[in-house]
Design a protein around this motif. Structure first.
Motif, PDB file in Angstrom:
ATOM      1  N   THR A 212      -9.215   9.498  -2.103  1.00 42.19           N
ATOM      2  CA  THR A 212      -9.954   9.742  -0.869  1.00 42.19           C
ATOM      3  C   THR A 212     -10.293  11.223  -0.717  1.00 42.19           C
TER       4      THR A 212
ATOM      5  N   ARG B  62      -6.114  12.206  -0.089  1.00 45.12           N
ATOM      6  CA  ARG B  62      -5.131  11.122  -0.098  1.00 45.12           C
ATOM      7  C   ARG B  62      -5.234  10.323  -1.391  1.00 45.12           C
ATOM      8  N   TRP B  63      -4.069  10.006  -1.936  1.00 42.02           N
ATOM      9  CA  TRP B  63      -3.970   9.134  -3.111  1.00 42.02           C
ATOM     10  C   TRP B  63      -3.285   7.859  -2.662  1.00 42.02           C
ATOM     11  N   THR B  64      -3.881   6.710  -2.959  1.00 38.09           N
ATOM     12  CA  THR B  64      -3.304   5.435  -2.528  1.00 38.09           C
ATOM     13  C   THR B  64      -3.294   4.443  -3.676  1.00 38.09           C
TER      14      THR B  64
ATOM     15  N   ASN C  68      -2.853   0.484  -4.120  1.00 33.40           N
ATOM     16  CA  ASN C  68      -2.817  -0.820  -3.462  1.00 33.40           C
ATOM     17  C   ASN C  68      -2.455  -1.882  -4.497  1.00 33.40           C
TER      18      ASN C  68
ATOM     19  N   SER D 294     -14.052   7.306  -0.417  1.00 28.45           N
ATOM     20  CA  SER D 294     -12.944   7.029  -1.336  1.00 28.45           C
ATOM     21  C   SER D 294     -13.510   6.337  -2.567  1.00 28.45           C
TER      22      SER D 294
ATOM     23  N   VAL E 190       0.856  -1.186   0.000  1.00 31.80           N
ATOM     24  CA  VAL E 190       0.000   0.000   0.000  1.00 31.80           C
ATOM     25  C   VAL E 190       0.893   1.237   0.000  1.00 31.80           C
TER      26      VAL E 190
ATOM     27  N   SER F  38       0.819   5.242  -0.113  1.00 29.83           N
ATOM     28  CA  SER F  38      -0.072   6.386   0.085  1.00 29.83           C
ATOM     29  C   SER F  38       0.687   7.695  -0.043  1.00 29.83           C
ATOM     30  N   TYR F  39       0.010   8.696  -0.617  1.00 31.09           N
ATOM     31  CA  TYR F  39       0.555  10.046  -0.725  1.00 31.09           C
ATOM     32  C   TYR F  39      -0.361  10.982   0.057  1.00 31.09           C
ATOM     33  N   LEU F  40       0.253  11.752   0.984  1.00 27.04           N
ATOM     34  CA  LEU F  40      -0.498  12.549   1.939  1.00 27.04           C
ATOM     35  C   LEU F  40       0.054  13.966   2.011  1.00 27.04           C
TER      36      LEU F  40
END
Length: 251
Positions: free
Chosen positions: A210, A219-221, A223, A178, A143, A145-147
């Motif tokens: 999200t 947020r960009w994730t 997976n 999301s 996973v 994630s970019y925050l």
């Protein structure tokens, strides 16, 4: 001559293993029965014995096949139920009680689609968090994630608390929804290494965008799931159709 059309973009041994796995799970090879010989599989798929052995080795690692000198390769008991299932109405991992472990946390430069989604200029700082989820001691997913950069101050909390909890309670970032986009991709180097699979092997890619309660993207994730261990199920409820009068055509 091969009786199957194989893709040039996916390792051939992996495609053969997929075909054989489906046959085993469908019961086409009975319990304890000998499988087709390596020579027969070579003719069926039009490949070398090395490729066939690589495919069979993959199924042995999954516990579907076993081999014994003088006996040959056999199916092992009932088909392996190695895939974990998550329903579309649940978070991707929550219903599975997986064990997330932080691999890396670092500041990065926002680029491309990620920068555009978060409303950042190219090169602006962003927090990149990579975790691996484990089930039964084996990797299930990576996973990434970019925050927002402001969350860098909570980096020491990530191994101890959920990301959702930190965003909601520490930064007043009230996540509302999301959107998941599902596709099949191929494992890049770091994903392959973390999932213990081959470079370029197929993975299920779920990109999650999200949003906060006020509609702002937060947020960009990405997976990446091992396709041999994970199944994503959605459930739909159908309403009765509306009755319409089938009158004569207007044309």
């Amino acid at each position: 001559m091969s009786t199957h059309t194989l893709s040039a973009g996916v390792p051939i041994y992996h495609q053969i293993a997929q075909v054989l796995r489906r046959r085993i799970e469908a019961g086409e090879w009975g319990q304890g029965n000998h499988l087709a010989t390596e020579q027969a599989l070579c003719r069926e798929f039009g490949v070398s014995r090395t490729t066939v052995r690589h495919a069979l080795s993959q199924l042995k690692r999954e516990g579907l096949l076993s081999s014994q000198r003088g006996v040959g390769t056999r199916r092992v008991g009932e088909p392996s139920r190695s895939k974990y299932v998550s329903n579309l109405s649940d978070p991707l991992h929550a219903s599975l009680a997986s064990d997330p472990r932080v691999v890396s946390m670092e500041m990065a430069a926002a680029r491309g689609a990620i920068a555009a989604f978060l409303g950042l200029n190219e090169g602006e700082p962003i927090l990149r968090l990579i975790r691996v989820h484990y089930l039964d001691g084996e990797p299930l997913s990576v996973v990434e994630s970019y925050l927002p950069a402001i969350m860098q101050g909570a980096m020491d909390q990530f191994p101890l608390r959920s990301l959702h909890d930190i965003m909601w309670n520490d930064f007043d970032l009230k996540v509302a929804k999301s959107v998941h986009t599902i596709s099949v991709s191929r494992a890049e180097t770091y994903v392959a290494d973390l999932l213990n699979i081959g470079l370029g092997d197929p993975v299920m890619h779920v990109q999650a965008s999200t949003y906060l309660q006020d509609g702002r993207p937060i947020r960009w994730t990405d997976n990446f799931f091992r396709e041999d261990r994970y199944q994503y199920t959605s459930e739909f409820f159908w309403e009765p159709p509306q009755r319409t009068d089938a009158g004569p055509s207007a044309t």
